[in-house]
Design a protein around this motif. Sequence first.
Motif, PDB file in Angstrom:
ATOM      1  N   LEU A  31      -6.151   3.813  -6.419  1.00 54.22           N
ATOM      2  CA  LEU A  31      -7.277   4.026  -5.512  1.00 54.22           C
ATOM      3  C   LEU A  31      -7.660   5.498  -5.402  1.00 54.22           C
ATOM      4  O   LEU A  31      -8.726   5.821  -4.872  1.00 54.22           O
ATOM      5  CB  LEU A  31      -6.947   3.482  -4.118  1.00 54.22           C
ATOM      6  CG  LEU A  31      -6.444   2.033  -4.057  1.00 54.22           C
ATOM      7  CD1 LEU A  31      -6.201   1.633  -2.614  1.00 54.22           C
ATOM      8  CD2 LEU A  31      -7.427   1.090  -4.726  1.00 54.22           C
ATOM      9  N   ASP A  49     -11.197   0.783  -1.791  1.00 50.46           N
ATOM     10  CA  ASP A  49     -10.474  -0.171  -0.949  1.00 50.46           C
ATOM     11  C   ASP A  49     -11.118  -1.553  -1.000  1.00 50.46           C
ATOM     12  O   ASP A  49     -10.425  -2.569  -1.086  1.00 50.46           O
ATOM     13  CB  ASP A  49     -10.430   0.332   0.496  1.00 50.46           C
ATOM     14  CG  ASP A  49      -9.549   1.553   0.648  1.00 50.46           C
ATOM     15  OD1 ASP A  49      -8.328   1.422   0.453  1.00 50.46           O
ATOM     16  OD2 ASP A  49     -10.067   2.640   0.936  1.00 50.46           O
ATOM     17  N   GLU A  93      -9.497  -5.027  -2.399  1.00 49.65           N
ATOM     18  CA  GLU A  93      -9.469  -6.274  -1.622  1.00 49.65           C
ATOM     19  C   GLU A  93     -10.065  -7.427  -2.435  1.00 49.65           C
ATOM     20  O   GLU A  93      -9.550  -8.548  -2.413  1.00 49.65           O
ATOM     21  CB  GLU A  93     -10.255  -6.096  -0.322  1.00 49.65           C
ATOM     22  CG  GLU A  93      -9.564  -5.221   0.706  1.00 49.65           C
ATOM     23  CD  GLU A  93      -8.330  -5.876   1.289  1.00 49.65           C
ATOM     24  OE1 GLU A  93      -8.213  -7.117   1.201  1.00 49.65           O
ATOM     25  OE2 GLU A  93      -7.482  -5.153   1.831  1.00 49.65           O
ATOM     26  N   VAL A 117       0.857  -1.186   0.000  1.00 57.42           N
ATOM     27  CA  VAL A 117       0.000   0.000   0.000  1.00 57.42           C
ATOM     28  C   VAL A 117       0.894   1.237   0.000  1.00 57.42           C
ATOM     29  O   VAL A 117       1.748   1.400   0.881  1.00 57.42           O
ATOM     30  CB  VAL A 117      -0.925   0.008   1.230  1.00 57.42           C
ATOM     31  CG1 VAL A 117      -1.784   1.270   1.238  1.00 57.42           C
ATOM     32  CG2 VAL A 117      -1.807  -1.230   1.247  1.00 57.42           C
ATOM     33  N   ARG A 148      -3.040   7.462  -3.610  1.00 55.54           N
ATOM     34  CA  ARG A 148      -3.008   6.120  -3.042  1.00 55.54           C
ATOM     35  C   ARG A 148      -2.992   5.052  -4.125  1.00 55.54           C
ATOM     36  O   ARG A 148      -3.728   5.129  -5.103  1.00 55.54           O
ATOM     37  CB  ARG A 148      -4.212   5.913  -2.110  1.00 55.54           C
ATOM     38  CG  ARG A 148      -4.243   6.858  -0.936  1.00 55.54           C
ATOM     39  CD  ARG A 148      -5.507   6.701  -0.111  1.00 55.54           C
ATOM     40  NE  ARG A 148      -5.628   5.343   0.395  1.00 55.54           N
ATOM     41  CZ  ARG A 148      -6.649   4.550   0.137  1.00 55.54           C
ATOM     42  NH1 ARG A 148      -7.655   4.957  -0.625  1.00 55.54           N
ATOM     43  NH2 ARG A 148      -6.698   3.331   0.637  1.00 55.54           N
ATOM     44  N   THR A 175      -2.324   0.519  -4.497  1.00 59.41           N
ATOM     45  CA  THR A 175      -1.973  -0.790  -3.961  1.00 59.41           C
ATOM     46  C   THR A 175      -1.255  -1.534  -5.076  1.00 59.41           C
ATOM     47  O   THR A 175      -1.789  -1.692  -6.172  1.00 59.41           O
ATOM     48  CB  THR A 175      -3.212  -1.582  -3.513  1.00 59.41           C
ATOM     49  OG1 THR A 175      -3.805  -0.935  -2.383  1.00 59.41           O
ATOM     50  CG2 THR A 175      -2.815  -2.999  -3.094  1.00 59.41           C
TER      51      THR A 175
END
Length: 281
Positions: free
Chosen positions: A131, A101, A105, A36, A135, A137
Amino acid sequence: MTTTRPIELTEAQQGVLAAQLIDPSSAAFTVGEAVVLEAGPGTDLDDERLRAAIARACAEATGMWLDLSGDPTGTAAALRSPSAEGVAVGLIDLSDRADPDAAAEEYLAAAMAQPFDLGGFPLYEQTVLRLGPRRRTWLFRAHHVILDGYAIHQVIRRTLALYASTDQAPEDVGWAHPDEVVAEQRRYLGSAAFERDRAAWAERLAGEPTPSRLLGSAVPGGPAVRCRAESRVDGPSVDAAAAALDATWADLAMAATVLHLARHQPASGDGPADVVLGVPS
């Protein structure tokens, strides 16, 4: 131009392949990390710079270029010539989702549940999930035959160093070539030190219980069971504690696992039960 040449596998790699071939549909040997990344206030993450750093780090890790497409059993294993241009780094924008988020996932869970086709190449996948402006991932998954957890973290550290560096050619981590690893294994297995070590461990473990498990019994070839827990630790404190013990953070994590298991082991008549961990080589 991509070139390939034959390469010998280590005993550990041969063991992983043999286990995978028992059930090619199992994702038990799919390993990986979700990193992250979050930029500071007022700054954005540069997707192209990040993808270029990932590609270069992968190109430097020679062992990631193992090609089993000639024969998934490993008898015709080959090593392709590394090239940053040959590394595909996917970019998926999830920033317009109602819950980025949660969408990330879901993507990660689905990806880690997918087995690698040993007849395909490469045996790794790099994907950046956007994201929001600040941000990301980054999913780094691979087949265990080409990387272990330590090597994955080395690639991650190298990638982050490349992304943060203002130098066009920062010094690399000095990866050992697969040929060197095989040669070192051959020297050790043919040495007196190996015979002494084997005898010492056989004597030390004689009569010990079977290795403890976090999740009870396991079924060979059965579905992989994955657990997730989150906690925050003070990195410098962990590094300092490890250094004081002449150990690594991984050693401390293993010691913590032993302590956790010991708390849940029934005591024997002579006191607390021994805890034995089975650690893959």
